[in-house]
Design a protein around this motif. Structure first.
Motif, short mmCIF file in Angstrom:
data_model
loop_
_atom_site.label_atom_id
_atom_site.label_comp_id
_atom_site.label_asym_id
_atom_site.label_seq_id
_atom_site.Cartn_x
_atom_site.Cartn_y
_atom_site.Cartn_z
N ARG A 1 0.86 -1.19 0.00
CA ARG A 1 0.00 0.00 0.00
C ARG A 1 0.89 1.23 0.00
O ARG A 1 1.85 1.30 0.75
CB ARG A 1 -0.91 0.00 1.23
N THR B 1 -0.88 5.58 2.28
CA THR B 1 -2.02 5.10 3.05
C THR B 1 -2.35 6.03 4.22
O THR B 1 -1.46 6.46 4.95
CB THR B 1 -1.74 3.69 3.59
N SER C 1 -5.80 4.29 0.43
CA SER C 1 -4.42 4.29 -0.05
C SER C 1 -4.40 4.93 -1.42
O SER C 1 -5.36 4.77 -2.19
CB SER C 1 -3.86 2.87 -0.14
#
Length: 120
Positions: free
Chosen positions: A8, A11, A16
């Motif tokens: 991710r 985020t 995200s």
């Protein structure tokens, strides 16, 4: 038991900026400068897409699917002109373009897309 690797980027609590899983990049982007008209916002947004794709190990030649959200379909031609100039020849993903009420009134365009991670 194996763990599936999910990466991710950018985020926060709610979302995200991009997520990479199993060789696929998922992202949503809006324009950095919402004072621009729809074409300007589209160009700003696609510059952000380039940055997010690069961060995830991909690029615009690896797009799989895109959904463009326009606040007003009157901007369709202007946004398409920017999109067509940005997209490499022969690399068009599947695509939808719909009118939607976006999160803030100053947003003219938003994109959700998936792309393949580039192979070495």
């Amino acid at each position: 038991m194996s763990t599936t690797l999910i990466q991710r980027h950018g985020t926060c609590q709610r979302y995200s900026d991009s997520v990479v899983h199993a060789g696929t990049v998922y992202l949503v982007e809006i324009a950095a400068d919402t004072t621009l008209d729809a074409a300007g916002q589209a160009a700003s947004m696609l510059a952000g897409v380039d940055r997010l794709l690069a961060q995830a190990g991909s690029d615009r030649r690896h797009l799989l699917m895109a959904t463009l959200y326009l606040a007003d379909m009157a901007d369709y031609d202007a946004v398409n002109a920017v999109w067509d100039a940005w997209l490499p020849a022969g690399c068009a993903p599947t695509r939808a373009c719909v009118q939607a009420r976006l999160a803030k009134p100053e947003y003219r365009v938003e994109i959700a897309l998936t792309a393949a991670v580039a192979q070495g």
